[in-house]
Design an enzyme around this catalytic site. Structure first.
Site, PDB file in Angstrom:
ATOM      1  N   ARG A 123      43.540 -12.384  15.636  1.00 13.69           N
ATOM      2  CA  ARG A 123      42.495 -12.777  16.642  1.00 13.69           C
ATOM      3  C   ARG A 123      41.783 -11.466  17.294  1.00 13.69           C
ATOM      4  O   ARG A 123      41.138 -11.798  18.453  1.00 13.69           O
ATOM      5  CB  ARG A 123      42.620 -14.133  17.527  1.00 13.69           C
ATOM      6  CG  ARG A 123      42.985 -15.221  16.511  1.00 13.69           C
ATOM      7  CD  ARG A 123      42.706 -16.569  17.505  1.00 13.69           C
ATOM      8  NE  ARG A 123      42.979 -17.581  16.657  1.00 13.69           N
ATOM      9  CZ  ARG A 123      44.163 -18.192  16.699  1.00 13.69           C
ATOM     10  NH1 ARG A 123      45.144 -17.747  17.090  1.00 13.69           N
ATOM     11  NH2 ARG A 123      44.373 -19.169  15.991  1.00 13.69           N
ATOM     12  N   LYS A 145      29.726  -2.487  15.090  1.00 11.20           N
ATOM     13  CA  LYS A 145      29.500  -3.278  13.880  1.00 11.20           C
ATOM     14  C   LYS A 145      30.435  -2.848  12.825  1.00 11.20           C
ATOM     15  O   LYS A 145      30.860  -1.892  12.617  1.00 11.20           O
ATOM     16  CB  LYS A 145      28.180  -2.901  13.384  1.00 11.20           C
ATOM     17  CG  LYS A 145      27.130  -3.567  13.833  1.00 11.20           C
ATOM     18  CD  LYS A 145      25.543  -3.201  13.323  1.00 11.20           C
ATOM     19  CE  LYS A 145      24.678  -3.753  13.779  1.00 11.20           C
ATOM     20  NZ  LYS A 145      23.257  -3.460  12.945  1.00 11.20           N
ATOM     21  N   GLU A 187      20.953  10.352   9.021  1.00 14.34           N
ATOM     22  CA  GLU A 187      21.083   9.388  10.481  1.00 14.34           C
ATOM     23  C   GLU A 187      20.725  10.276  11.512  1.00 14.34           C
ATOM     24  O   GLU A 187      20.366   9.712  12.558  1.00 14.34           O
ATOM     25  CB  GLU A 187      22.277   8.837  10.257  1.00 14.34           C
ATOM     26  CG  GLU A 187      22.781   7.979   9.258  1.00 14.34           C
ATOM     27  CD  GLU A 187      22.195   6.532   9.599  1.00 14.34           C
ATOM     28  OE1 GLU A 187      21.519   6.283  10.377  1.00 14.34           O
ATOM     29  OE2 GLU A 187      22.536   5.685   8.483  1.00 14.34           O
ATOM     30  N   LYS A 229      22.476   6.294  20.319  1.00 11.94           N
ATOM     31  CA  LYS A 229      22.945   5.055  20.187  1.00 11.94           C
ATOM     32  C   LYS A 229      23.706   4.289  21.050  1.00 11.94           C
ATOM     33  O   LYS A 229      23.510   3.163  21.348  1.00 11.94           O
ATOM     34  CB  LYS A 229      23.953   5.380  18.888  1.00 11.94           C
ATOM     35  CG  LYS A 229      24.690   3.888  18.442  1.00 11.94           C
ATOM     36  CD  LYS A 229      24.915   3.968  17.095  1.00 11.94           C
ATOM     37  CE  LYS A 229      25.272   2.502  16.567  1.00 11.94           C
ATOM     38  NZ  LYS A 229      25.649   2.192  15.343  1.00 11.94           N
ATOM     39  N   GLU A 239      22.184  -6.949  18.835  1.00 10.84           N
ATOM     40  CA  GLU A 239      20.828  -6.641  17.903  1.00 10.84           C
ATOM     41  C   GLU A 239      20.068  -7.948  18.116  1.00 10.84           C
ATOM     42  O   GLU A 239      19.660  -8.552  17.008  1.00 10.84           O
ATOM     43  CB  GLU A 239      21.065  -6.314  16.361  1.00 10.84           C
ATOM     44  CG  GLU A 239      19.889  -5.825  15.702  1.00 10.84           C
ATOM     45  CD  GLU A 239      20.380  -5.367  14.397  1.00 10.84           C
ATOM     46  OE1 GLU A 239      21.358  -4.536  14.109  1.00 10.84           O
ATOM     47  OE2 GLU A 239      19.523  -5.383  13.607  1.00 10.84           O
ATOM     48  N   ARG A 243      18.157  -2.912  19.183  1.00 11.09           N
ATOM     49  CA  ARG A 243      19.044  -2.239  18.339  1.00 11.09           C
ATOM     50  C   ARG A 243      18.424  -2.102  17.047  1.00 11.09           C
ATOM     51  O   ARG A 243      18.962  -1.518  16.247  1.00 11.09           O
ATOM     52  CB  ARG A 243      20.423  -3.067  18.256  1.00 11.09           C
ATOM     53  CG  ARG A 243      21.323  -2.347  17.500  1.00 11.09           C
ATOM     54  CD  ARG A 243      22.857  -2.637  17.986  1.00 11.09           C
ATOM     55  NE  ARG A 243      23.735  -2.055  16.962  1.00 11.09           N
ATOM     56  CZ  ARG A 243      25.120  -2.046  17.224  1.00 11.09           C
ATOM     57  NH1 ARG A 243      25.639  -2.870  18.150  1.00 11.09           N
ATOM     58  NH2 ARG A 243      25.989  -1.468  16.237  1.00 11.09           N
ATOM     59  N   ASN A 247      17.405   0.525  12.505  1.00  5.49           N
ATOM     60  CA  ASN A 247      17.307   0.437  11.287  1.00  5.49           C
ATOM     61  C   ASN A 247      16.184   0.909  10.669  1.00  5.49           C
ATOM     62  O   ASN A 247      15.645   0.945   9.612  1.00  5.49           O
ATOM     63  CB  ASN A 247      17.196  -1.009  10.961  1.00  5.49           C
ATOM     64  CG  ASN A 247      18.644  -1.945  11.210  1.00  5.49           C
ATOM     65  OD1 ASN A 247      19.668  -1.291  10.968  1.00  5.49           O
ATOM     66  ND2 ASN A 247      18.330  -2.817  11.908  1.00  5.49           N
ATOM     67  N   HIS A 250      15.690   1.759   6.973  1.00  3.47           N
ATOM     68  CA  HIS A 250      16.945   1.092   6.287  1.00  3.47           C
ATOM     69  C   HIS A 250      16.315  -0.031   5.335  1.00  3.47           C
ATOM     70  O   HIS A 250      17.136  -0.269   4.449  1.00  3.47           O
ATOM     71  CB  HIS A 250      17.810   0.492   7.179  1.00  3.47           C
ATOM     72  CG  HIS A 250      18.722   1.630   7.758  1.00  3.47           C
ATOM     73  ND1 HIS A 250      18.393   2.716   8.416  1.00  3.47           N
ATOM     74  CD2 HIS A 250      20.146   1.645   7.654  1.00  3.47           C
ATOM     75  CE1 HIS A 250      19.529   3.480   8.772  1.00  3.47           C
ATOM     76  NE2 HIS A 250      20.599   2.861   8.429  1.00  3.47           N
ATOM     77  N   HIS A 254      18.015   0.160   1.785  1.00  5.37           N
ATOM     78  CA  HIS A 254      18.607  -0.902   1.368  1.00  5.37           C
ATOM     79  C   HIS A 254      18.276  -1.311  -0.216  1.00  5.37           C
ATOM     80  O   HIS A 254      19.297  -1.480  -1.182  1.00  5.37           O
ATOM     81  CB  HIS A 254      18.707  -2.190   2.039  1.00  5.37           C
ATOM     82  CG  HIS A 254      19.581  -1.646   3.109  1.00  5.37           C
ATOM     83  ND1 HIS A 254      19.996  -2.445   4.563  1.00  5.37           N
ATOM     84  CD2 HIS A 254      20.682  -0.674   3.401  1.00  5.37           C
ATOM     85  CE1 HIS A 254      20.540  -1.597   5.516  1.00  5.37           C
ATOM     86  NE2 HIS A 254      21.051  -0.757   4.678  1.00  5.37           N
ATOM     87  N   HIS A 268      23.859   6.727   1.173  1.00  4.46           N
ATOM     88  CA  HIS A 268      23.240   5.947   2.088  1.00  4.46           C
ATOM     89  C   HIS A 268      22.516   6.605   2.947  1.00  4.46           C
ATOM     90  O   HIS A 268      21.089   6.443   3.280  1.00  4.46           O
ATOM     91  CB  HIS A 268      24.302   5.363   2.945  1.00  4.46           C
ATOM     92  CG  HIS A 268      23.818   4.527   4.269  1.00  4.46           C
ATOM     93  ND1 HIS A 268      23.034   3.530   3.897  1.00  4.46           N
ATOM     94  CD2 HIS A 268      23.633   4.753   5.411  1.00  4.46           C
ATOM     95  CE1 HIS A 268      22.424   2.944   5.032  1.00  4.46           C
ATOM     96  NE2 HIS A 268      22.828   3.769   6.038  1.00  4.46           N
TER      97      HIS A 268
HETATM   98  N1  GLY Z   1      23.981   1.302  12.241  1.00  5.48           N
HETATM   99  C1  GLY Z   1      23.003   0.122  12.775  1.00  5.48           C
HETATM  100  C2  GLY Z   1      23.736  -0.215  14.044  1.00  5.48           C
HETATM  101  O1  GLY Z   1      24.821   0.171  14.329  1.00  5.48           O
HETATM  102  O2  GLY Z   1      23.166  -1.155  14.616  1.00  5.48           O
END
Ligand code: GLY
Length: 371
Positions: A123, A145, A187, A229, A239, A243, A247, A250, A254, A268
């Site tokens: 957990r 993430k 990025e 970031k 998000e 946040r 993207n 993106h 994608h 990517h």
């Molecule tokens: N890579 C996008 C984020 O971390 O929100």
């Protein structure tokens, strides 16, 4: 240059991102104070293991830490149920507990998979990110993430699980293939474009030196990206709003990754760069920004020798309508509407949920005709 420390302030989940030269060799000294028992389990991939694992193990053992390691196959296909199960079961076999530390040592695939394994093991056990690609240093290792891909799509299974520490060793970027470095740079550019025009100016001036190997330029670019970031993640960890700006590019990316099979045809970060150019072009067509903005974005990406247009992707692509349909399957779709990050200028991005799909189709059709 020294070591720069960027804090990520998230209450009980706060941690630091340390950026600089020689951090792999210092990893034992950096990690030891976090341990309640001197035990760590490293998960990496075979490519990173061949290049750097012996040094990391030696650095941890020098601090009296008992270390075991597992090297997974390299590549995006590792980021699925099979290798995830293998990683979790291996960690259980190593008897890793909450007082120990898991170390994710690699690029985005390893960081996401190992972070997710750490989130669900017992957990939740603690983990340290040691990102070895530019993309992982400026994006995926920071912010918590984690996840894996499934047959239904990328990153659809995962968890928010913040690391306990991130060590971004600038020196490892020196052993990256130039194409991977430039993909990660996609990025980096994204941060300037989404929220810091002065950083984009700096990248226009220093990007070529960064690509050529200038360590001070690499250090600053990673630091500024991580600062941006960290700020966004601190304000919107899960998000709910801001946040989503991360993207930028993106939604296009994608769809293009899906169309090209998530492989060597389009990395990517390359898709992010093309996506950023398209997002600025779309913003200009919607009357949101002056033509100068998409022109500058494209000129900089070109100057860096990066992919900019759909024409730069080798092989066949689906029709514009099919690409828009692929966007509809993205997890960034909200109530069936396409979500784009658009911009009022360089450094001024915002979330738009009401972009007419016809305009997107026309933009892509034009790009495809240029092929
Ligand atoms: N890579 C996008 C984020 O971390 O929100």
């Amino acid at each position: 240059m020294g070591i720069d420390v960027v804090p990520v302030a998230l209450g009980a989940r706060s941690y630091e991102v340390r950026i600089g030269s020689g951090l792999i060799d210092r990893a034992g000294a950096e990690i030891a104070p976090l341990l309640r028992r001197k035990k760590a389990a490293i998960i990496t991939d075979e490519t990173v293991a061949a290049a750097h694992l012996a040094r990391l193990v030696a650095a941890l053992e020098a601090e009296g830490i008992t270390v075991s390691s597992l090297a997974l196959p390299p590549g995006e296909s590792t980021k699925g149920w099979e290798q995830f199960a293998r990683a979790v079961e291996w960690l259980l076999e190593q008897k890793i507990e909450r007082r120990d530390m898991v170390v994710a040592f690699g690029g985005g695939v390893v960081g996401d998979l190992v972070g997710f394994a750490s989130a669900v093991m017992r957990r939740g056990v603690r983990f340290v990110q040691i990102p070895t690609t530019l993309l992982a240093q400026v994006d995926s290792s920071v912010g918590g993430k984690t996840g894996i891909n499934t047959a239904q799509g990328k990153n659809l299974v995962g968890a928010f699980h913040q690391p306990s520490l991130v060590l971004a060793d600038i020196d490892v970027l020196g052993s990256l293939p130039p194409r991977d470095l430039l993909a990660g740079y996609g990025e980096v550019v994204k941060y300037g474009l989404l929220g810091d025009a002065a950083f984009f100016d700096w990248l226009e001036a220093h990007g070529p030196a960064l690509a050529a190997g200038d360590r001070a330029a690499r250090h600053y670019a990673v630091k500024r990206s991580v600062q941006m970031k960290a700020g966004i993640v601190e304000r919107d960890e899960t998000e709910e709003g801001e946040r989503a700006l991360l993207n930028l590019g993106h939604t296009f990316c994608h769809a293009l990754e899906k169309a090209t099979g998530y492989g060597d045809r389009l990395l990517h970060g390359e898709g992010v760069a093309i996506g950023c150019a398209l997002a600025f072009e779309l913003s200009q067509r919607l009357g949101l920004c002056a033509q100068e903005a998409p022109s500058r974005v494209r000129a900089h990406l070109r100057a860096m020798g990066m992919k900019v247009d759909l024409a730069d992707i080798a092989g066949d692509l689906p029709s514009a309508a099919e690409l828009v349909a692929l966007m509809g399957q993205d997890k960034k779709v909200v109530d069936g509407k396409l979500r784009f990050i658009l911009a009022r200028g360089i450094g001024e991005a915002f979330v738009a949920d009401d972009v007419p799909p016809d305009l997107v189709t026309a933009l892509l059709a034009e790009g495809l005709r240029g092929r």
